[in-house]
Design a protein around this motif. Sequence first.
Motif, PDB file in Angstrom:
ATOM      1  N   PRO A 133      36.688  36.405  26.122  1.00  0.00           N
ATOM      2  CA  PRO A 133      37.600  36.254  27.365  1.00  0.00           C
ATOM      3  C   PRO A 133      36.613  36.568  28.828  1.00  0.00           C
ATOM      4  CG  PRO A 133      37.581  38.022  25.881  1.00  0.00           C
ATOM      5  CD  PRO A 133      36.451  37.910  25.429  1.00  0.00           C
ATOM      6  N   THR A 178      41.930  36.529  27.113  1.00  0.00           N
ATOM      7  CA  THR A 178      41.260  36.764  28.413  1.00  0.00           C
ATOM      8  C   THR A 178      43.199  37.486  29.112  1.00  0.00           C
ATOM      9  OG1 THR A 178      39.727  34.606  29.854  1.00  0.00           O
ATOM     10  CG2 THR A 178      41.162  36.384  31.434  1.00  0.00           C
ATOM     11  N   TYR A 205      41.282  30.673  28.545  1.00  0.00           N
ATOM     12  CA  TYR A 205      42.236  31.769  29.174  1.00  0.00           C
ATOM     13  C   TYR A 205      43.739  32.219  28.247  1.00  0.00           C
ATOM     14  CZ  TYR A 205      41.058  30.400  33.741  1.00  0.00           C
ATOM     15  OH  TYR A 205      40.616  30.038  35.288  1.00  0.00           O
ATOM     16  N   ASP A 253      35.038  36.710  32.149  1.00  0.00           N
ATOM     17  CA  ASP A 253      34.667  37.666  33.825  1.00  0.00           C
ATOM     18  C   ASP A 253      35.160  36.868  34.895  1.00  0.00           C
ATOM     19  OD1 ASP A 253      33.656  39.419  31.457  1.00  0.00           O
ATOM     20  OD2 ASP A 253      31.749  38.493  32.476  1.00  0.00           O
ATOM     21  N   PRO A 310      36.609  32.606  37.603  1.00  0.00           N
ATOM     22  CA  PRO A 310      36.330  33.238  36.659  1.00  0.00           C
ATOM     23  C   PRO A 310      34.536  32.746  36.275  1.00  0.00           C
ATOM     24  CG  PRO A 310      37.495  30.931  36.721  1.00  0.00           C
ATOM     25  CD  PRO A 310      37.524  31.769  37.544  1.00  0.00           C
TER      26      PRO A 310
END
Length: 184
Positions: free
Chosen positions: A81, A138, A135, A83, A73
Amino acid sequence: MNSVDLSKDAARKRAFAARKAVYRTGLDAAAQAHLRAALAEFGAVTVSGYLPIRTEIDPVPVMATLPGPVCVPVIPGAGQPLDFHLWTPDAILVDGPFGAKVPAEGIAVTPRVLIVPMLAFDKRGYRLGYGGGFYDRTLARLRAAGPVTALGFAFDAQEADEVPIDAYDQPLDGIVTESGLRRF
């Protein structure tokens, strides 16, 4: 600060202490063996791991042996969020936010399985992170786009009776510890 935020702050303090108490006690190897077994069922899909910070349990030995692409991450900014950038064991790393290392070459990929770090988890499959919500945002984004599996990785000592949650908190699909894999 609302009551859930206060509860989360108190839970984080307890969780940091519990994790620190078992860090470097040799439990990583058993947890890593269970993580390797849990990931074997997914074959060569793209897996997101993480490069541990502080007293986080270390998934890197498992990440280095996976058959498919592995990514880590990258925090693009507050309130966003995560990448994910391609990672290899010999990747050149640079400093990223919060003390985490990130690949110098930012090749973006999308994982189908995520190994998720945490401070604490509960029997419902909820996790307590550091409070940035990265997280959770995401997982919500990835789950809206298609199937994704989130496996928490932690020590047994990080289990809490109940993790305080908000409406935006995303549950895990499973948790891997030195005792094995639990599915939720």
